[in-house]
Design a protein around this motif. Structure first.
Motif, PDB file in Angstrom:
ATOM      1  N   ARG A   9       0.664  -0.946   0.071  1.00 25.07           N
ATOM      2  CA  ARG A   9       0.080  -0.073  -0.116  1.00 25.07           C
ATOM      3  C   ARG A   9       0.846   1.295   0.042  1.00 25.07           C
ATOM      4  O   ARG A   9       0.631   2.219  -0.762  1.00 25.07           O
ATOM      5  CB  ARG A   9      -0.870  -0.058   1.058  1.00 25.07           C
ATOM      6  N   SER A  10       1.829   1.216   0.687  1.00 29.19           N
ATOM      7  CA  SER A  10       2.740   2.351   1.055  1.00 29.19           C
ATOM      8  C   SER A  10       3.414   2.605  -0.503  1.00 29.19           C
ATOM      9  O   SER A  10       3.550   3.755  -1.069  1.00 29.19           O
ATOM     10  CB  SER A  10       4.081   2.125   1.911  1.00 29.19           C
ATOM     11  N   LEU A  12       2.239   1.656  -3.543  1.00 32.74           N
ATOM     12  CA  LEU A  12       1.147   1.895  -4.283  1.00 32.74           C
ATOM     13  C   LEU A  12       1.103   3.713  -4.210  1.00 32.74           C
ATOM     14  O   LEU A  12       0.908   4.258  -5.174  1.00 32.74           O
ATOM     15  CB  LEU A  12      -0.005   1.268  -4.157  1.00 32.74           C
ATOM     16  N   LEU A  13       0.958   3.965  -2.986  1.00 35.70           N
ATOM     17  CA  LEU A  13       0.817   5.634  -2.973  1.00 35.70           C
ATOM     18  C   LEU A  13       1.978   6.313  -3.503  1.00 35.70           C
ATOM     19  O   LEU A  13       1.800   7.403  -4.074  1.00 35.70           O
ATOM     20  CB  LEU A  13       0.737   5.975  -1.418  1.00 35.70           C
ATOM     21  N   VAL A  14       3.306   5.910  -3.378  1.00 36.33           N
ATOM     22  CA  VAL A  14       4.386   6.520  -3.903  1.00 36.33           C
ATOM     23  C   VAL A  14       4.339   6.507  -5.733  1.00 36.33           C
ATOM     24  O   VAL A  14       4.143   7.653  -6.242  1.00 36.33           O
ATOM     25  CB  VAL A  14       5.661   5.911  -3.551  1.00 36.33           C
ATOM     26  N   TRP A  16       1.427   6.212  -7.295  1.00 32.30           N
ATOM     27  CA  TRP A  16       0.305   7.069  -7.595  1.00 32.30           C
ATOM     28  C   TRP A  16       0.739   8.530  -7.685  1.00 32.30           C
ATOM     29  O   TRP A  16       0.333   9.416  -8.332  1.00 32.30           O
ATOM     30  CB  TRP A  16      -0.732   6.484  -6.527  1.00 32.30           C
ATOM     31  N   GLU A  17       1.300   8.972  -6.654  1.00 35.15           N
ATOM     32  CA  GLU A  17       1.483  10.450  -6.400  1.00 35.15           C
ATOM     33  C   GLU A  17       2.780  10.730  -7.283  1.00 35.15           C
ATOM     34  O   GLU A  17       2.823  11.871  -7.798  1.00 35.15           O
ATOM     35  CB  GLU A  17       2.282  10.621  -5.039  1.00 35.15           C
ATOM     36  N   GLN A  18       3.774  10.064  -7.682  1.00 35.85           N
ATOM     37  CA  GLN A  18       4.997  10.318  -8.467  1.00 35.85           C
ATOM     38  C   GLN A  18       5.107   9.494  -9.746  1.00 35.85           C
ATOM     39  O   GLN A  18       5.839  10.265 -10.676  1.00 35.85           O
ATOM     40  CB  GLN A  18       6.198  10.097  -7.689  1.00 35.85           C
ATOM     41  N   ALA A  31       9.531   4.677   2.049  1.00 35.80           N
ATOM     42  CA  ALA A  31       7.816   4.533   2.251  1.00 35.80           C
ATOM     43  C   ALA A  31       7.614   3.386   2.836  1.00 35.80           C
ATOM     44  O   ALA A  31       6.608   3.152   3.888  1.00 35.80           O
ATOM     45  CB  ALA A  31       7.090   4.900   0.987  1.00 35.80           C
ATOM     46  N   THR A  53       1.874  -3.978  -6.515  1.00 36.68           N
ATOM     47  CA  THR A  53       1.099  -3.019  -6.187  1.00 36.68           C
ATOM     48  C   THR A  53      -0.159  -2.986  -6.745  1.00 36.68           C
ATOM     49  O   THR A  53      -1.144  -2.678  -6.080  1.00 36.68           O
ATOM     50  CB  THR A  53       1.689  -1.500  -5.967  1.00 36.68           C
ATOM     51  N   ALA A  57      -3.898  -3.377  -5.336  1.00 36.15           N
ATOM     52  CA  ALA A  57      -5.002  -2.351  -5.616  1.00 36.15           C
ATOM     53  C   ALA A  57      -6.342  -3.224  -6.262  1.00 36.15           C
ATOM     54  O   ALA A  57      -7.570  -2.875  -5.722  1.00 36.15           O
ATOM     55  CB  ALA A  57      -4.591  -1.407  -6.524  1.00 36.15           C
TER      56      ALA A  57
END
Length: 126
Positions: A9-10, A12-14, A16-18, A31, A53, A57
């Motif tokens: 999850r951590s 995945l967020l990276v 997603w954001e970058q 992360a 990731t 999701a």
């Protein structure tokens, strides 16, 4: 939630954001709270981590669909899309073409499917 799921999850967020290209291994490992060596041992490489990731999701889609039956939750495979990530390969169709499947699932009526993994042709097998 177990440690591997939290790490996915951590990461995945990276991503997603970058975005894939800009998400550096150092940022990903920070992360996830693990070392680069542990990342390679667990996932092999950045591409495999990205795949993990995406799988995480997609599986969340099913869990959300079960937990909230009044809301439609569906994961979408939009097909190879010409984005910054694929630009170096010269592949993919336009984002406008790839969004058709996304829009179709986002505008389902009340009796439409939920908890699916779909592409433009409909649900795909897990």
């Amino acid at each position: 939630m177990d440690a591997e799921r939290v790490r996915c999850r951590s990461a995945l967020l990276v991503f997603w954001e970058q975005g894939y290209e800009d998400a550096g291994l150092a940022t990903l490992t920070d992360a996830m709270g693990i070392s680069t060596t542990s990342t390679y041992a667990a996932f092999g490489n950045k591409e495999e981590l990205y795949s993990a990731t995406k799988t995480a999701a997609t599986m969340l889609t099913v869990q959300y669909a079960k937990a909230r039956p009044g809301i439609k939750f569906n994961a979408v495979e939009p097909g190879t899309t010409a984005t910054d990530m694929t630009a170096g390969f010269g592949i993919g169709r336009s984002p406008a073409e790839s969004t058709r499947a996304v829009v179709r699932l986002a505008t389902l009526d009340a009796d439409g499917p939920t908890g699916t993994f779909s592409d433009e042709n409909g649900p795909l097998p897990w």
